[in-house]
Every structure is written in structure tokens, then in C-alpha cells.
Design an enzyme around this catalytic site. Structure first.
Site, mmCIF file in Angstrom:
data_model
loop_
_atom_site.group_PDB
_atom_site.id
_atom_site.type_symbol
_atom_site.label_atom_id
_atom_site.label_comp_id
_atom_site.label_asym_id
_atom_site.label_seq_id
_atom_site.Cartn_x
_atom_site.Cartn_y
_atom_site.Cartn_z
ATOM 1 N N HIS A 222 0.824 -1.203 0.000
ATOM 2 C CA HIS A 222 0.000 0.000 0.000
ATOM 3 C C HIS A 222 0.863 1.260 0.000
ATOM 4 O O HIS A 222 0.506 2.263 -0.604
ATOM 5 C CB HIS A 222 -0.913 0.021 1.241
ATOM 6 C CG HIS A 222 -1.921 -1.090 1.250
ATOM 7 N ND1 HIS A 222 -3.273 -0.875 1.091
ATOM 8 C CD2 HIS A 222 -1.773 -2.429 1.383
ATOM 9 C CE1 HIS A 222 -3.917 -2.030 1.142
ATOM 10 N NE2 HIS A 222 -3.012 -2.995 1.320
ATOM 11 N N ASP B 45 -5.822 5.881 2.112
ATOM 12 C CA ASP B 45 -6.245 4.501 1.944
ATOM 13 C C ASP B 45 -7.559 4.327 2.706
ATOM 14 O O ASP B 45 -7.636 4.647 3.901
ATOM 15 C CB ASP B 45 -5.173 3.562 2.504
ATOM 16 C CG ASP B 45 -5.454 2.115 2.128
ATOM 17 O OD1 ASP B 45 -4.623 1.541 1.406
ATOM 18 O OD2 ASP B 45 -6.502 1.579 2.553
#
Ligand code: UDP
Length: 475
Positions: free
Chosen positions: A38, A135
Site C-alpha cells: 500500500h 487509503d
């Protein structure tokens, strides 16, 4: 417009036509989930935006603290308390870690995060903040951002197909596809072609109630955001992107992937200790002869499977470069013992390292195949460099990525069932030597060209980035 997927209701929301009059220095805040798969795409997106004139402030947690600050002196890095207890962090259970992080960050109405954002936004020495790209698993962000008047954009670091599966999660349970039943594993999920039940996002070892709640709240955060950026591209997932846009009612959905190829700077992951000796070693190997073996940053093997992999690779007779992380084998904290006789058996044609500069490895002409766990970043990186794959998925979105690699794009084979040295040997031969592997390699090279076209000026990924920059500047 290709690469830019307009949702049905909101219009583009971008500045169309106002581009030049509105241009003034602006800043983007970014907050990645603190896992390798990520962090990397978020920083790559930061590189791309910075190259287009935007200032970048990256919020980061103590957990998996970023080494990137050293390599990105042009970004500002700001720490945020994550509150993850040491024993949860050490458990390696991603859902538990995210839950602990969210609980800490959401405490007192996300007061601590709000205070960080307030001070970052108030910093007059830097250009004014336009928005925060985050995110969606970081559930405290929307509330804290709203409190300081910041608009939010979501970056999805997995595929469009995976997001489609997340959005369909309640339906998949209602219709009995999930939890998966042994007798129905190969049944097609007709609402999400080409997936079958076994390809759906599901983890037998996670707490399902927790996971469903997290997915539902992350979906909500995304739906309430001002836009969605997905690290994918039209050349791979046009139908899936169109399906998402049918379903989502947010102003823009942009697909500027693969971000690692758009970013001119960040070709390396944010982890230190990359072993560059492997590049010199690859320089000495014949073209397309080496199988690169790596199972990403989180997946692990048990000790028995580790032995099978070792002897399968040794017995295949093929050159290989194998990443064995310190925590690759369950039960060993500082790396597994390499079996007796292995080093002698593979001398001169096998190399084992702790962590590879993976993007450089996959771009190396000596690499002819990739045995992967099918994480989305690894899949994109392999496809972008035209390298066919042996897929050995374990959890999360890895099964569905494998389905696309094998079934939709035809650039790999799956190694299914129990890991056994004879089977591994056969799979390696099939990919590296047989006609079938050669055909996959040819298709992988074609796909590489399609990806390169998306990245050229006027290509769908470049257009998506132009649109994103315009959109940010219009905020
Ligand atoms: N990676 C790397 N060196 C390695 C193994 C992995 O740089 O030895 C990088 C890889 O390039 C990718 C990321 O780590 O960008 C792994 O992400 P992925 O989504 O493939 O899998 P995850 O680790 O999230 O399961």
C-alpha cells in the site's frame, strides 16, 4: 474517456477549461496504509503529482515506519500515532492490525489525527493543502479531514476487480457464495465474471464479522469521497472499471496505473536492505533464463513447504533468484535454515537473497519467469515488464489476481494443491522451457506493449493523471 471513468451522476467535477487561470501552487496530503503493497503505490502517486508541480506531505504511522523519508527529501513526512500494541503488530494479522489502528485513531472523535491535520494544514510555509489522498481502510481520516475542511480522495492499491468484489460483499453473502463451500469452489460467480467462488476475497483465518465491518466502512468512506484513484489501467481492466462506474456515484474514477511506471523516481520500494548483488548476478545469466521467486512482503510458508520449494527449484535444473525474507517461514523469526546439500546442488545457478529490488529484477533481460504469490503490485510489475508467471496465491485478492493472470490475460499458470517438489519442478519446466510457457511469454510481451501505450503521452494512464492534477488544482 479512456482511463477516466465518469460516474453516472456527478459529472467530471474537474476544472475543464479553468486549468490555466486556476493554477497556483497547491499541496496534497497523503496517508497510506502502513504495509509495503500500500505504501509503494501511494509514494509512486506522490512522485507523479510532485513532478506535475504539487507539493506533497505524507502522513505515516510508527508501524512499518517509512524509510522513504531519506529517499524523498522533496516530500514532507509527518508522524501519526497508530496505537497498535506490540503483540498485535507482531501477530502479523493484517485485519487485527488495521482494527487496532482504527480504534486508536478514531478515539475521541479522531481528535489526535485532527490535531495533526490542523497543524499540517495551518503550515503557511508550504503551499495551501487541496485535499488528502488516503487509503480507505484508514477509517478515521474522513471525519478528521472534514473537521479541518479538507476534501478526500481515495487511492485503491488493488485491482478494479477486487474493489468490485468488495462492493458486492453483502450480495455475495446473501446469495450464499460466501463463506465458500468446498462443493461450490469452482462454481462461477455470474455477477462478477470471470470469478469463481474460490477466487473471491476471503480469508479463512480472519474474523469474518470484523472483516465485513471493515469492508463496509471502507466502501462508505470511498463512496463519500470526492474521487477514486485505482492503481490499474484500461488495458487490463476496462470492463471492470466500467462496471464500477455504473455502480459508484462519486465525481471521478481514475485509472492511472501502473503507477510504478509513471513515477520517474521511485523505482524502489520503501524497504531498506535491498540486495543489489543480485543485479550483478543476473548480468551474468543468459537472456530470459532465470526464474525470479518471491512471495511478497507478507505471505509465508510452513517449514515443510519451504523444503519442497527449495528442492523443487534445485531439481528443476533452471537458474533462479529466490527471495527468502527473515519471516518467510512460520516459526522462524530470523530466516529458515537452508537445507543441507542445497547450496552445493544449485551452485552457480541459484541465488537466495533476503529482499530484492523487485522492479529492477523484473525489468532485467535475464529474467524469463516469475513465481509469485500474486499480490496486485507484483502482478502489475510482472505484466509491465512482459514476464510470465507461476501463481501460488494464498489469501486476500491473490486468488482473483491469479484468475485474471491465467484465464483472462493468459500470461501465467497456477500451481494448485499441495506443494510438492515434483510438481514444482514440472511447473518450472512448463513456464521456462515448454511451448506452453513460450506462448505465455509471447502474450506477456504483447501485454507489456499495451501497458506501454497507456503510459505514453495521450495514453489512458497519462490522461487520467492530467485529469487528477486538474481536479486537485480546482479544489
Ligand atoms: N517487493 C520488493 N522486493 C521483494 C519482494 C517484494 O521490492 O523482495 C515489493 C514488490 O515490488 C511489490 C511489493 O513489495 O511492490 C509487494 O506488494 P504485493 O502487492 O505484490 O504483495 P504484498 O506484499 O502486499 O502481499
Amino acid at each position: 474517456m479512456a482511463g477516466v471513468h465518469e460516474a453516472r451522476t456527478g459529472g467530471s467535477g474537474a476544472s475543464n477549461g479553468r486549468r490555466s487561470s486556476r493554477r497556483r501552487p497547491r499541496r496534497v496530503l497523503m496517508f497510506p496504509l502502513p504495509f509495503q503493497g500500500h505504501i509503494n503505490p501511494m509514494l509512486q502517486l506522490g512522485d507523479v503529482l510532485h513532478a506535475r508541480g504539487l507539493a506533497v506531505t505524507v502522513l505515516h504511522t510508527r508501524l512499518n515506519a517509512l524509510d522513504a523519508a531519506r529517499r524523498h527529501p522533496e516530500f514532507q513526512f509527518v508522524p501519526v500515532l497508530d496505537g497498535v500494541p506490540a503483540h498485535v503488530a507482531a501477530s502479523g494479522n493484517v485485519i487485527d492490525i488495521i482494527e487496532a489502528m482504527n480504534a486508536a485513531m478514531e478515539a475521541d472523535g479522531a481528535a489526535a489525527l485532527r490535531a495533526v491535520l490542523e497543524s499540517v494544514v495551518a503550515d503557511e510555509a508550504r503551499p495551501p493543502a487541496a485535499c488528502i489522498i488516503f487509503d480507505a481502510n484508514l477509517l478515521a481520516v474522513p471525519r478528521a479531514a472534514e473537521a479541518v475542511g479538507l476534501r478526500t480522495l481515495v487511492l485503491r492499491t488493488a485491482s478494479a476487480a477486487c474493489l468490485g468484489c468488495f462492493l458486492a460483499y453483502p450480495m455475495l453473502h446473501q446469495k450464499g457464495y460466501l463463506p465458500p463451500q468446498e462443493s461450490k469452489l469452482y462454481m462461477p460467480v455470474k455477477e462478477l465474471p470471470p470469478l469463481r467462488v474460490r477466487d473471491l476475497f476471503y480469508s479463512s483465518w480472519s474474523n469474518h464479522k470484523k472483516m465485513r465491518e471493515l469492508l463496509a466502512r471502507a466502501n462508505e468512506a470511498m463512496k463519500n469521497s470526492s474521487g477514486l484513484v485505482i492503481n490499474t489501467l484500461d488495458a487490463l481492466e476496462k470492463a471492470e472499471l466500467n462496471r464500477l462506474c455504473e455502480e459508484l456515484h462519486i465525481p471521478v474514477v481514475l485509472a492511472p496505473g501502473p503507477l510504478h511506471k509513471l513515477s520517474s523516481k521511485c523505482t524502489r520500494s520503501s524497504t531498506p536492505d535491498q540486495d543489489y548483488s543480485c543485479i550483478e548476478w543476473l548480468d551474468k545469466q543468459p537472456s530470459e533464463s532465470v526464474l525470479y521467486v518471491s512471495f511478497g512482503s507478507l505471505a509465508s510458508l510452513d517449514a515443510k513447504d519451504f523444503l519442497e520449494v527449495a528442492w523443487g527449484l534445485a531439481n528443476s535444473g533452471h537458474p533462479f533468484l529466490w527471495v527468502v525474507r527473515a519471516d518467510s517461514v512460520r516459526g522462524f523469526l530470523d530466516g529458515p535454515d537452508i537445507p543441507n546439500g542445497f547450496e552445493a546442488a544449485v551452485r552457480g545457478r541459484g541465488k537466495v537473497i533476503r529482499w530484492a529490488p523487485q522492479q529492477e529484477v523484473l525489468a532485467h533481460p535475464a529474467v524469463g519467469g516469475f513465481w509469485t504469490h500474486s499480490g496486485w503490485n507484483s502482478t502489475l510489475e510482472s505484466i509491465s515488464d512482459g514476464v510470465p508467471m507461476i501463481c501460488r496465491p494464498q489469501f486476500a485478492d491473490q486468488m482473483m489476481n491469479t484468475r485474471y493472470v491465467v484465464n483472462t490475460w493468459g500470461v501465467g499458470l497456477e500451481l494448485e494443491g499441495e506443494l510438492e517438489r515434483g510438481k514444482i519442478e514440472k511447473a518450472v519446466r512448463k513456464l521456462m522451457k515448454d511451448r506452453q510457457g513460450e506462448e505465455m511469454r509471447e502474450r506477456a510481451k504483447e501485454l507489456k506493449k499495451n501497458v506501454a501505450d497507456c503510459l505514453k503521452a495521450g495514453g489512458t494512464s497519462q490522461v487520467a493523471i492530467d485529469k487528477l492534477v486538474d481536479y486537485i488544482l480546482s479544489m
